[in-house]
Motif scaffolding. Structure first.
Motif, PDB file in Angstrom:
ATOM      1  N   LEU A  79     -19.155 -75.681 -45.413  1.00  0.00           N
ATOM      2  CA  LEU A  79     -17.795 -76.146 -45.669  1.00  0.00           C
ATOM      3  C   LEU A  79     -17.788 -77.553 -46.263  1.00  0.00           C
ATOM      4  O   LEU A  79     -16.983 -77.852 -47.160  1.00  0.00           O
ATOM      5  CB  LEU A  79     -16.993 -76.129 -44.365  1.00  0.00           C
ATOM      6  CG  LEU A  79     -16.699 -74.743 -43.770  1.00  0.00           C
ATOM      7  CD1 LEU A  79     -16.107 -74.883 -42.374  1.00  0.00           C
ATOM      8  CD2 LEU A  79     -15.753 -73.968 -44.672  1.00  0.00           C
ATOM      9  N   ARG A  80     -18.679 -78.412 -45.773  1.00  0.00           N
ATOM     10  CA  ARG A  80     -18.718 -79.762 -46.305  1.00  0.00           C
ATOM     11  C   ARG A  80     -19.219 -79.778 -47.751  1.00  0.00           C
ATOM     12  O   ARG A  80     -18.673 -80.500 -48.602  1.00  0.00           O
ATOM     13  CB  ARG A  80     -19.604 -80.636 -45.409  1.00  0.00           C
ATOM     14  CG  ARG A  80     -19.759 -82.081 -45.885  1.00  0.00           C
ATOM     15  CD  ARG A  80     -18.420 -82.784 -46.117  1.00  0.00           C
ATOM     16  NE  ARG A  80     -17.531 -82.691 -44.988  1.00  0.00           N
ATOM     17  CZ  ARG A  80     -17.508 -83.586 -43.989  1.00  0.00           C
ATOM     18  NH1 ARG A  80     -18.352 -84.585 -43.988  1.00  0.00           N
ATOM     19  NH2 ARG A  80     -16.637 -83.460 -43.000  1.00  0.00           N
ATOM     20  N   LEU A  81     -20.245 -78.980 -48.051  1.00  0.00           N
ATOM     21  CA  LEU A  81     -20.747 -78.934 -49.425  1.00  0.00           C
ATOM     22  C   LEU A  81     -19.713 -78.357 -50.378  1.00  0.00           C
ATOM     23  O   LEU A  81     -19.614 -78.785 -51.540  1.00  0.00           O
ATOM     24  CB  LEU A  81     -22.036 -78.111 -49.481  1.00  0.00           C
ATOM     25  CG  LEU A  81     -23.265 -78.722 -48.801  1.00  0.00           C
ATOM     26  CD1 LEU A  81     -24.441 -77.754 -48.873  1.00  0.00           C
ATOM     27  CD2 LEU A  81     -23.630 -80.053 -49.443  1.00  0.00           C
ATOM     28  N   ASP A  82     -18.938 -77.379 -49.914  1.00  0.00           N
ATOM     29  CA  ASP A  82     -17.899 -76.809 -50.781  1.00  0.00           C
ATOM     30  C   ASP A  82     -16.835 -77.838 -51.134  1.00  0.00           C
ATOM     31  O   ASP A  82     -16.197 -77.736 -52.194  1.00  0.00           O
ATOM     32  CB  ASP A  82     -17.247 -75.612 -50.097  1.00  0.00           C
ATOM     33  CG  ASP A  82     -18.177 -74.395 -50.044  1.00  0.00           C
ATOM     34  OD1 ASP A  82     -19.162 -74.391 -50.809  1.00  0.00           O
ATOM     35  OD2 ASP A  82     -17.923 -73.490 -49.234  1.00  0.00           O
ATOM     36  N   GLY A  83     -16.633 -78.825 -50.265  1.00  0.00           N
ATOM     37  CA  GLY A  83     -15.618 -79.841 -50.538  1.00  0.00           C
ATOM     38  C   GLY A  83     -16.119 -81.037 -51.312  1.00  0.00           C
ATOM     39  O   GLY A  83     -15.328 -81.927 -51.640  1.00  0.00           O
ATOM     40  N   LEU A  84     -17.427 -81.086 -51.604  1.00  0.00           N
ATOM     41  CA  LEU A  84     -17.991 -82.214 -52.344  1.00  0.00           C
ATOM     42  C   LEU A  84     -17.937 -81.965 -53.849  1.00  0.00           C
ATOM     43  O   LEU A  84     -18.127 -80.840 -54.316  1.00  0.00           O
ATOM     44  CB  LEU A  84     -19.444 -82.455 -51.927  1.00  0.00           C
ATOM     45  CG  LEU A  84     -19.681 -83.053 -50.538  1.00  0.00           C
ATOM     46  CD1 LEU A  84     -21.174 -83.200 -50.294  1.00  0.00           C
ATOM     47  CD2 LEU A  84     -18.991 -84.396 -50.386  1.00  0.00           C
ATOM     48  N   THR A  85     -17.684 -83.025 -54.589  1.00  0.00           N
ATOM     49  CA  THR A  85     -17.758 -82.980 -56.043  1.00  0.00           C
ATOM     50  C   THR A  85     -18.995 -83.749 -56.474  1.00  0.00           C
ATOM     51  O   THR A  85     -19.081 -84.970 -56.295  1.00  0.00           O
ATOM     52  CB  THR A  85     -16.497 -83.597 -56.675  1.00  0.00           C
ATOM     53  OG1 THR A  85     -15.347 -82.869 -56.238  1.00  0.00           O
ATOM     54  CG2 THR A  85     -16.578 -83.553 -58.183  1.00  0.00           C
ATOM     55  N   LEU A  86     -19.982 -83.041 -57.009  1.00  0.00           N
ATOM     56  CA  LEU A  86     -21.252 -83.647 -57.390  1.00  0.00           C
ATOM     57  C   LEU A  86     -21.222 -83.997 -58.865  1.00  0.00           C
ATOM     58  O   LEU A  86     -20.930 -83.141 -59.726  1.00  0.00           O
ATOM     59  CB  LEU A  86     -22.406 -82.693 -57.090  1.00  0.00           C
ATOM     60  CG  LEU A  86     -22.561 -82.264 -55.622  1.00  0.00           C
ATOM     61  CD1 LEU A  86     -23.714 -81.271 -55.474  1.00  0.00           C
ATOM     62  CD2 LEU A  86     -22.780 -83.481 -54.729  1.00  0.00           C
ATOM     63  N   ALA A  87     -21.540 -85.265 -59.171  1.00  0.00           N
ATOM     64  CA  ALA A  87     -21.525 -85.714 -60.566  1.00  0.00           C
ATOM     65  C   ALA A  87     -22.749 -85.258 -61.341  1.00  0.00           C
ATOM     66  O   ALA A  87     -22.755 -85.319 -62.578  1.00  0.00           O
ATOM     67  CB  ALA A  87     -21.418 -87.242 -60.614  1.00  0.00           C
ATOM     68  N   ALA A  88     -23.798 -84.805 -60.644  1.00  0.00           N
ATOM     69  CA  ALA A  88     -25.031 -84.365 -61.296  1.00  0.00           C
ATOM     70  C   ALA A  88     -25.788 -83.476 -60.325  1.00  0.00           C
ATOM     71  O   ALA A  88     -25.477 -83.438 -59.126  1.00  0.00           O
ATOM     72  CB  ALA A  88     -25.873 -85.570 -61.717  1.00  0.00           C
ATOM     73  N   PRO A  89     -26.780 -82.742 -60.808  1.00  0.00           N
ATOM     74  CA  PRO A  89     -27.584 -81.916 -59.902  1.00  0.00           C
ATOM     75  C   PRO A  89     -28.319 -82.762 -58.862  1.00  0.00           C
ATOM     76  O   PRO A  89     -28.645 -83.929 -59.087  1.00  0.00           O
ATOM     77  CB  PRO A  89     -28.568 -81.213 -60.848  1.00  0.00           C
ATOM     78  CG  PRO A  89     -27.898 -81.228 -62.171  1.00  0.00           C
ATOM     79  CD  PRO A  89     -27.118 -82.502 -62.224  1.00  0.00           C
ATOM     80  N   VAL A  90     -28.603 -82.133 -57.724  1.00  0.00           N
ATOM     81  CA  VAL A  90     -29.273 -82.810 -56.614  1.00  0.00           C
ATOM     82  C   VAL A  90     -30.776 -82.694 -56.810  1.00  0.00           C
ATOM     83  O   VAL A  90     -31.304 -81.588 -56.997  1.00  0.00           O
ATOM     84  CB  VAL A  90     -28.855 -82.190 -55.263  1.00  0.00           C
ATOM     85  CG1 VAL A  90     -29.575 -82.886 -54.115  1.00  0.00           C
ATOM     86  CG2 VAL A  90     -27.348 -82.290 -55.082  1.00  0.00           C
TER      87      VAL A  90
END
Length: 543
Positions: free
Chosen positions: A359-370
């Motif tokens: 749930l937390r990852l679904d709510g994150l907006t990532l500016a680039a790949p991890v």
């Protein structure tokens, strides 16, 4: 039957060549050496278990509260707040007797793991003020610090001590701070007379002179020893130190002799600084970098399971998971996941943690790949759940807590809050929103015989607006002046009031006349007339 008389206690007076100040101070001869003596600071949190309880339960502030040694009506009262002491509750009293005096007394024991958790939090806070901190286990709530060498970083000693006390106050604790030269003397001075402002002593002679005037009642002595000393006419620490050490052991016992040795400085222990254990940490390289949530979660499953086992290996339980997502050519993203209850190294607990992380990852907006993930697991001493079947009156509070944890994981830590009352004269300042960390069962009172009629007319709920909304200038002939705000409908048919609130002379004078205004459509508004501004405002709506 006549009670046998107690044997008389005789002490030889100290030699006349030793002045009273020197006899009470026991200043060593080498105190006049050229090298300045080492500094030592003491932070004392009085009634530490009581402060921890009130900090965990802020709704109890102002109510009579006592800390018990254990559960049960015959449990001994260890600490009582001022509201309870004012009504007759004292230390050493049985819980049943205390409740007889104060029927609304809130009394409960404070678990050791709760004290350990609070002490560890305090240690981490104090380490920001000094790299060498030693917590004391008996009594709890005492910390010794080394303040030397910090002048260029944190200012002189008075400034450093004031900042230390401010840090403790910011955490919600009351503390006394004394900066001196010896363990026992700084503790005695921190206990007595340093709650209003930190005490910084200039020399060992000043420390000895001040500590000699500390009353014995401030040292929390054993009742038998204190009564014996009072019979001898000794009421201060200086008077106790003036007694010959050999006679103290002979007449008062080994415990009094040990206290005499510590207070006189004959027993000196160097500072033993403590460092909190670093939490378990794991790192996972993502090659090639990826931003797909499902693949990231699958890759993190085994490292999280390993981290959970590490946290729980020493008897702890995981209370928080911190993630640092290092991105490709971008600043890292840092987030946390907090479960509803401490998690053990069990399969169902791992699934719950992974669900929260998803749930937390679904709510994150990532500016680039991890490209790399760093996991840190914070643990706390696990507590056994007692009487679990009797709690909640058939309601699954654990399931409710898990649901709230999912909401926090999906929308952030501030997504679940509750109103907490504050002491303020203005309605908008009389409460604040605080995060909800646990779920408790509401208190259900016995229903009256005519509760069916009562349910037919439920109480109204007052919804405060975020800020009072100014209203147009009132025209006494215009019955629709309130509807112009767009918050209520219809003409005003009746008004109840005024209910005056005034104050704020120390900052900005406030004088309001509050009214309840009902319209022809049945809407009820809560509004006030601001006298200094000569204007009407609507502050809330009643549903």
């Amino acid at each position: 039957m006549a009670r046998p008389s107690q044997p008389a206690l005789h002490f030889q007076a100290p030699p006349a060549s030793l002045g009273s100040a020197r006899a009470s101070a026991h200043v060593p001869e080498d105190s006049l050496a050229l090298d300045p003596p080492a500094r030592l600071a003491c932070a004392h949190l009085p009634a530490f278990p009581l402060q921890v309880l009130l900090r965990r339960r802020p709704e109890l502030r102002g109510a009579p509260v006592a800390v018990l040694r254990r559960e049960g009506p015959q449990a001994e009262v260890l600490w009582a707040n001022q509201a309870a002491r004012r009504r007759g509750v004292a230390r050493g009293m049985r819980c049943a007797a205390a409740r007889g005096l104060v029927p609304d007394l809130h009394a409960e024991p404070v678990p050791e793991d709760m004290l350990d958790e609070a002490a560890d939090e305090l240690l981490r806070a104090l380490l920001r003020r000094s790299p060498r901190v030693e917590p004391c286990l008996d009594p709890r709530g005492v910390f010794w610090l080394d303040p030397t060498g910090l002048e260029r970083l944190q200012g002189d000693l008075p400034t450093w001590a004031g900042g230390l006390r401010s840090d403790l106050q910011a955490l919600g604790y009351t503390a006394g701070v004394a900066v001196g030269f010896t363990r026992f003397h700084t503790l005695a001075l921190a206990r007595h007379g340093s709650l209003s402002a930190p005490l910084v002593l200039a020399s060992p002679a000043e420390e000895a002179a001040r500590v000699g005037a500390v009353p014995l009642a401030a040292l929390d002595l054993a009742p038998v020893l204190q009564d014996t000393l009072e019979k001898l006419g000794i009421s201060t620490l200086g008077g106790f130190l003036a007694l010959p050490a050999a006679d103290v052991r002979t007449r008062l016992g080994s415990a009094a002799a040990a206290l005499h040795a510590r207070a006189s400085g004959r027993e000196h222990a160097p500072l033993r600084p403590s460092q909190p254990d670093d939490p378990p940490e794991l790192a996972l390289e993502i090659d090639p970098p990826d931003d797909d949530r499902e693949r990231l979660l699958f890759a993190l499953k085994e490292p999280i399971a390993c981290l959970l086992r590490q946290v729980c290996s020493g008897g702890d339980a995981l209370v928080e998971l911190r993630l640092t997502l290092e991105l490709d050519h971008e600043d890292p993203a840092v987030t946390t996941v907090e479960p509803a209850a401490p998690l053990q190294a069990e399969p169902e607990d791992l699934l719950q943690l992974l669900d929260l992380l998803r749930l937390r990852l679904d709510g994150l907006t990532l500016a680039a790949p991890v490209k790399r993930v760093v996991l840190v697991g914070l643990g706390a001493r696990a507590r056994a759940e007692q009487l679990a079947l009797l709690r909640g009156r058939g309601r699954d509070l654990a399931a409710a807590a898990r649901a709230l944890a999912r909401v926090r994981a999906a929308f952030g830590e501030q997504a679940v809050t509750r109103a907490s009352l504050r002491s303020a004269h203005l309605p908008e300042a009389s409460f604040a929103w605080e995060p909800v960390s646990d779920v408790t069962c509401p208190i259900v009172h016995d229903l009256p015989a005519n509760h069916h009629e009562a349910l037919a007319a439920p109480p109204l709920c007052r919804r405060l607006l975020p800020r009072p909304v100014p209203l147009p200038r009132r025209d006494e002939a215009d019955e629709h002046w309130l509807a112009a705000s767009g918050l209520v409908r219809g003409a005003v048919v009746r008004m109840a009031g005024p209910y005056r609130i005034s104050g704020g002379w120390w900052a900005r004078e406030v004088e309001r006349d509050y009214y309840f205004a009902e319209t022809a459509h049945g809407d009820i508004a809560w509004l006030f007339y601001d006298r200094p501004r000569d204007r009407w405002y609507i502050h809330g709506i009643l549903d």
